[in-house]
Design an enzyme around this catalytic site. Structure first.
Site, PDB file in Angstrom:
ATOM      1  N   CYS A   2     124.407 -53.738 -24.803  1.00 62.57           N
ATOM      2  CA  CYS A   2     124.659 -53.850 -25.848  1.00 62.57           C
ATOM      3  C   CYS A   2     124.323 -52.958 -27.127  1.00 62.57           C
ATOM      4  O   CYS A   2     123.109 -52.439 -26.633  1.00 62.57           O
ATOM      5  CB  CYS A   2     124.539 -55.330 -27.164  1.00 62.57           C
ATOM      6  SG  CYS A   2     125.337 -56.604 -24.770  1.00 62.57           S
ATOM      7  N   ARG A  28     128.712 -45.777 -26.080  1.00 62.11           N
ATOM      8  CA  ARG A  28     128.347 -46.769 -24.716  1.00 62.11           C
ATOM      9  C   ARG A  28     128.853 -48.345 -23.971  1.00 62.11           C
ATOM     10  O   ARG A  28     128.755 -48.823 -23.200  1.00 62.11           O
ATOM     11  CB  ARG A  28     126.941 -47.910 -25.602  1.00 62.11           C
ATOM     12  CG  ARG A  28     125.999 -47.234 -26.342  1.00 62.11           C
ATOM     13  CD  ARG A  28     125.039 -47.790 -27.170  1.00 62.11           C
ATOM     14  NE  ARG A  28     124.605 -49.532 -26.261  1.00 62.11           N
ATOM     15  CZ  ARG A  28     123.631 -49.321 -26.065  1.00 62.11           C
ATOM     16  NH1 ARG A  28     122.640 -48.291 -26.509  1.00 62.11           N
ATOM     17  NH2 ARG A  28     123.103 -50.514 -25.807  1.00 62.11           N
ATOM     18  N   TRP A  75     128.930 -56.218 -25.124  1.00 59.48           N
ATOM     19  CA  TRP A  75     129.009 -55.527 -23.585  1.00 59.48           C
ATOM     20  C   TRP A  75     128.618 -57.163 -22.781  1.00 59.48           C
ATOM     21  O   TRP A  75     127.297 -57.184 -22.610  1.00 59.48           O
ATOM     22  CB  TRP A  75     128.294 -54.960 -22.887  1.00 59.48           C
ATOM     23  CG  TRP A  75     128.432 -54.176 -21.055  1.00 59.48           C
ATOM     24  CD1 TRP A  75     127.910 -55.126 -20.684  1.00 59.48           C
ATOM     25  CD2 TRP A  75     129.382 -53.305 -20.806  1.00 59.48           C
ATOM     26  NE1 TRP A  75     128.146 -54.870 -19.058  1.00 59.48           N
ATOM     27  CE2 TRP A  75     129.064 -53.024 -19.639  1.00 59.48           C
ATOM     28  CE3 TRP A  75     130.658 -52.684 -21.636  1.00 59.48           C
ATOM     29  CZ2 TRP A  75     129.696 -52.798 -19.044  1.00 59.48           C
ATOM     30  CZ3 TRP A  75     131.199 -52.362 -20.457  1.00 59.48           C
ATOM     31  CH2 TRP A  75     131.174 -52.178 -19.348  1.00 59.48           C
ATOM     32  N   ASN A 101     120.524 -57.694 -27.641  1.00 56.24           N
ATOM     33  CA  ASN A 101     120.711 -56.779 -26.714  1.00 56.24           C
ATOM     34  C   ASN A 101     119.961 -57.421 -25.375  1.00 56.24           C
ATOM     35  O   ASN A 101     118.386 -57.652 -25.455  1.00 56.24           O
ATOM     36  CB  ASN A 101     120.579 -55.110 -26.863  1.00 56.24           C
ATOM     37  CG  ASN A 101     120.625 -54.385 -25.737  1.00 56.24           C
ATOM     38  OD1 ASN A 101     121.012 -55.138 -24.611  1.00 56.24           O
ATOM     39  ND2 ASN A 101     120.444 -53.455 -25.597  1.00 56.24           N
ATOM     40  N   GLY A 102     120.434 -57.640 -23.952  1.00 54.70           N
ATOM     41  CA  GLY A 102     118.964 -57.902 -23.027  1.00 54.70           C
ATOM     42  C   GLY A 102     119.774 -59.408 -22.263  1.00 54.70           C
ATOM     43  O   GLY A 102     120.844 -59.506 -22.588  1.00 54.70           O
ATOM     44  N   GLU A 479     127.421 -42.945   1.025  1.00 55.81           N
ATOM     45  CA  GLU A 479     127.422 -42.762  -0.994  1.00 55.81           C
ATOM     46  C   GLU A 479     126.849 -41.255  -1.167  1.00 55.81           C
ATOM     47  O   GLU A 479     127.317 -40.591  -2.207  1.00 55.81           O
ATOM     48  CB  GLU A 479     126.404 -43.959  -1.125  1.00 55.81           C
ATOM     49  CG  GLU A 479     126.365 -43.814  -2.837  1.00 55.81           C
ATOM     50  CD  GLU A 479     127.330 -43.652  -3.637  1.00 55.81           C
ATOM     51  OE1 GLU A 479     128.529 -44.055  -3.094  1.00 55.81           O
ATOM     52  OE2 GLU A 479     127.691 -43.549  -4.614  1.00 55.81           O
ATOM     53  N   LYS A 483     128.645 -38.159  -3.656  1.00 56.26           N
ATOM     54  CA  LYS A 483     127.802 -38.080  -4.766  1.00 56.26           C
ATOM     55  C   LYS A 483     128.128 -36.436  -4.966  1.00 56.26           C
ATOM     56  O   LYS A 483     128.705 -35.687  -5.803  1.00 56.26           O
ATOM     57  CB  LYS A 483     126.484 -38.925  -5.171  1.00 56.26           C
ATOM     58  CG  LYS A 483     126.010 -40.239  -5.580  1.00 56.26           C
ATOM     59  CD  LYS A 483     126.397 -40.577  -7.016  1.00 56.26           C
ATOM     60  CE  LYS A 483     128.183 -41.002  -6.992  1.00 56.26           C
ATOM     61  NZ  LYS A 483     128.609 -42.219  -6.223  1.00 56.26           N
ATOM     62  N   GLU A 486     131.409 -35.257  -5.464  1.00 56.04           N
ATOM     63  CA  GLU A 486     132.077 -35.078  -6.153  1.00 56.04           C
ATOM     64  C   GLU A 486     132.002 -34.265  -7.442  1.00 56.04           C
ATOM     65  O   GLU A 486     132.688 -34.211  -8.573  1.00 56.04           O
ATOM     66  CB  GLU A 486     132.939 -36.542  -6.639  1.00 56.04           C
ATOM     67  CG  GLU A 486     131.888 -37.661  -6.897  1.00 56.04           C
ATOM     68  CD  GLU A 486     131.763 -38.760  -7.642  1.00 56.04           C
ATOM     69  OE1 GLU A 486     132.655 -39.296  -7.242  1.00 56.04           O
ATOM     70  OE2 GLU A 486     130.521 -39.929  -7.026  1.00 56.04           O
ATOM     71  N   HIS A 502     129.521 -36.366  19.086  1.00 58.43           N
ATOM     72  CA  HIS A 502     131.379 -37.032  19.384  1.00 58.43           C
ATOM     73  C   HIS A 502     131.464 -36.318  18.857  1.00 58.43           C
ATOM     74  O   HIS A 502     132.762 -36.239  18.447  1.00 58.43           O
ATOM     75  CB  HIS A 502     131.313 -38.714  19.247  1.00 58.43           C
ATOM     76  CG  HIS A 502     130.568 -39.562  20.410  1.00 58.43           C
ATOM     77  ND1 HIS A 502     130.506 -39.522  21.673  1.00 58.43           N
ATOM     78  CD2 HIS A 502     129.133 -39.967  19.508  1.00 58.43           C
ATOM     79  CE1 HIS A 502     129.441 -40.283  21.788  1.00 58.43           C
ATOM     80  NE2 HIS A 502     129.117 -41.338  20.657  1.00 58.43           N
ATOM     81  N   LYS A 602     136.860 -42.897 -14.584  1.00 53.78           N
ATOM     82  CA  LYS A 602     135.720 -43.461 -14.068  1.00 53.78           C
ATOM     83  C   LYS A 602     137.012 -45.105 -14.203  1.00 53.78           C
ATOM     84  O   LYS A 602     135.883 -45.392 -13.277  1.00 53.78           O
ATOM     85  CB  LYS A 602     135.144 -43.900 -15.920  1.00 53.78           C
ATOM     86  CG  LYS A 602     134.269 -44.317 -15.519  1.00 53.78           C
ATOM     87  CD  LYS A 602     133.031 -44.088 -14.991  1.00 53.78           C
ATOM     88  CE  LYS A 602     132.186 -45.749 -14.688  1.00 53.78           C
ATOM     89  NZ  LYS A 602     130.616 -44.765 -13.245  1.00 53.78           N
TER      90      LYS A 602
END
Ligand code: F6R
Length: 607
Positions: A2, A28, A75, A101-102, A479, A483, A486, A502, A602
């Site tokens: 937030c 944000r 958020w 916020n938290g 992963e 990264k 991309e 193989h 996104k």
């Protein structure tokens, strides 16, 4: 997470200033917005779910009287986005307004206690306990700042809060634990905010509020005290010479780097999940005849790692499935006894939602893990948990991956306890290690970043990379490959290391870079064999290894060290960190934009 803003103007009306500041916090990400102001000893509040412009069109956020005001962009973590859940929150008598916020871990217990004392709660948020706690403290005749100090002492979890009250209408009281908070001292007023960009056009003189501090803003003064003992803290403002763009990234050159560095905080937040949500999810998982983990991209890699966790810890077989393949691969087998755990940061990925819809129509149980409360996934799931990592702005998922892994490992441990297949000591050991992960990640970031940057300089012109790992580390390899390709546009290949001979090994020629993820776990012996195979063909080996692993260090070209003693099932969290940084610095070295890789969005809402 937030966004918070507060201001006390020397003259004039604060609401237009708050409205403009909230617009500056928009980058944000948020789902709701609200403002509170005090005028003639009365509290005025406007708040609603939706984008600032839409809420403004309905409520006119610039039109609230008073020179003291608070603003908030929310958020959601506890309670879906809605008008009643939007901040500011108030006490029973609408005398106190709070923005936060938290995450308050012990809110349920405090709420129960306050309800017994007669307090009436309006929202489903964790935040609302704060104004009610302050209300209780004020009953004892304490001044506002002391009442806030006493109230926040009761809170477990993380918070940055700003509070106004008609009881002392010329003040804003703020307090901080873990979540960021900063005060700004300007010519025309004094401000508080969750981030500097909120007030940067108004002043560049900032006072960073530290953990465990409370600050009282009054007219043009500020007074900082320690929450624990009330002792004063002297701190002069510092001059911030950031441009607004730099300030949004908190001085980091890119959002991606900022988000990589946020991971210790995000991981701490994931450990604050309410046990009851995990319990509910675990109940469904335990009962299912067949469990599918369904996701795309990075979220799929988290699912793949989770399948190892569930198998090793809970002795439960699960199927990790790429969302776009789910219907073709498993569609006909799905039925009322199936449970689908859909994992999606955005909660809006079309392929994931299509798989969910298919399964839902066949009466399967749908569970969700997402970062966006209120997203489609949270609406269609029978139960969901939030990954609690706050908005991710860089297109490449970084804090998403580690936060998802932390939640999934907590789920695996919860199911393990129910199934009783591993010992209590083993479970306790894993839980203890999970608690240590945020600090371990912080150490890796502090100690390895400079070296990783040098590695990126050294390898920046390579045309292709191999990423290899065994067991759960093969998910880390996939992963890390994603990264790099991309955001740095380096075609790369990832395999479970055993599979490399193989076929893929035919690509190896002298100087070909191969990244090995090699924690000292059960796969140790075989991965050493794989390293030797690659080395014999002239590959340049980069190893992500455990501190003190001298044997591996001797045979590789370059290495990054990870603190020792990590259980295998949790290893993807620390081991992916250096490779996120490697991808980031490779992207920068190759003059790419890590925040906005070409052709990507996104949230992928088309199939
Ligand atoms: C990679 C990345 C994507 C997402 C994928 C799924 O860095 O960000 O691969 O992971 O599009 O997105 P969510 O998790 O929102 O469903």
């Amino acid at each position: 997470m937030c966004g918070i803003f507060g201001c006390i103007l020397k003259n004039g009306v604060a609401a237009p200033i708050v409205h403009a500041a909230l617009k500056r916090l928009e980058y944000r990400g948020y789902d709701s917005v609200g403002e509170a102001a005090i005028y003639k000893n009365k509290l005025f509040i406007k708040k609603d779910q939706g984008k600032i412009d839409d809420v403004h069109a309905v409520h006119n956020l610039a039109n609230i009287p008073g020179r003291i005001a608070l603003g908030h962009t929310r958020w959601a973590t506890h309670g879906a986005p809605s008008q009643v859940n939007a901040h500011p929150h108030m006490d029973c008598h609408k005398q106190i307004a709070v923005v936060h916020n938290g995450i308050i871990e012990n809110f349920a217990e405090i709420q129960r206690e306050l309800e017994e004392l007669g307090h009436v709660f309006r929202s489903k948020t964790d935040t609302e306990v704060i104004p009610h706690l302050i209300e209780e403290e004020l009953k004892d005749g304490l001044p506002l700042s002391e009442a806030v100090r006493e109230a926040v002492k009761r809170l477990e979890g993380s918070y940055a809060v700003a509070i106004i009250s008609v009881r002392e209408p010329n003040k804003i009281v703020c307090a901080r634990k873990e979540s960021p908070l900063v005060a700004g001292v300007g010519e025309h007023g004094i401000y508080c905010a969750s981030d500097i960009p909120a007030f940067l056009p108004l002043t560049n003189k900032a006072v960073i509020i530290e953990d465990g501090e409370i600050v009282v803003l009054a007219d043009d003064r500020y007074e900082i005290r320690r929450i624990s003992d009330g002792n004063p803290v002297l701190r002069e403002p510092e001059v911030i010479d950031w441009t607004p763009e730099m300030a949004e990234k908190q001085g980091y050159p890119h959002f991606m780097l900022k988000e990589i560095h946020e991971q210790p905080l995000c991981l701490r937040n994931t450990l604050r999940l309410q046990e009851q949500y995990l319990d509910l999810m675990a109940t469904f998982l335990e009962r299912a005849t067949e469990v599918y983990f369904v996701a795309a991209g990075t979220s799929y890699h988290a699912c793949l790692a989770a399948s190892y966790m569930f198998s090793k810890v809970a002795l439960l077989a699960t199927h990790p499935v790429i969302a776009s393949e789910f219907i073709e691969q498993h569609g006909k087998a799905v039925n009322i006894d199936s449970t689908i755990l859909a994992v999606s940061q955005s909660g809006e990925t079309a392929d994931t939602l299509a798989a969910v819809e298919w399964a839902r129509q066949r009466a399967a149980t749908i569970l969700g893990l997402t970062n966006v409360v209120g997203s489609t996934l949270t609406r269609v799931a029978r139960a969901y948990v939030c990954q609690q990592s706050g908005p991710e702005i860089g297109v490449a998922a970084t804090k998403t991956f580690t936060s998802q892994l932390s939640v999934l490992s907590q789920l695996a441990l919860n199911v393990a306890k129910r199934r009783g297949k591993i010992s209590h000591t083993q479970i306790e050991d894993l839980e203890e290690k999970l608690q240590q992960i945020p600090d371990i990640v912080a150490t890796i970031l502090e100690t390895q970043e400079a070296k990783i940057r040098q590695l990126a300089e050294k390898y920046k012109d390579k045309q292709c990379f191999f990423f290899l790992g065994r067991g759960i580390s093969s998910a880390t390899a996939l992963e890390s490959r994603l990264k790099l390709l991309e955001i740095a546009y380096v075609p790369s290949i990832a395999y479970p290391a055993g599979e490399s001979k193989h076929g893929p090994i035919s690509l190896i020629e002298p100087g070909f870079p191969v990244v090995f993820i090699c924690p000292k776990d059960e796969t140790r012996k075989t991965i050493m064999g794989n390293i030797m195979e690659m080395k014999a063909r002239g590959a340049s080996i980069i190893a992500i290894l455990e501190e003190g692993d001298e044997e591996t260090k001797k045979i590789v070209d370059d290495y990054i060290e990870i603190p020792t003693g990590f259980p295998e099932v949790l290893s993807p969290i620390p081991y992916v960190i250096p490779l996120q940084l490697f991808a980031y610095y490779m992207s920068v070295e190759r003059n790419c934009d890590p925040d906005m890789p070409r052709n990507l969005a996104k949230s992928v809402t088309v199939k």
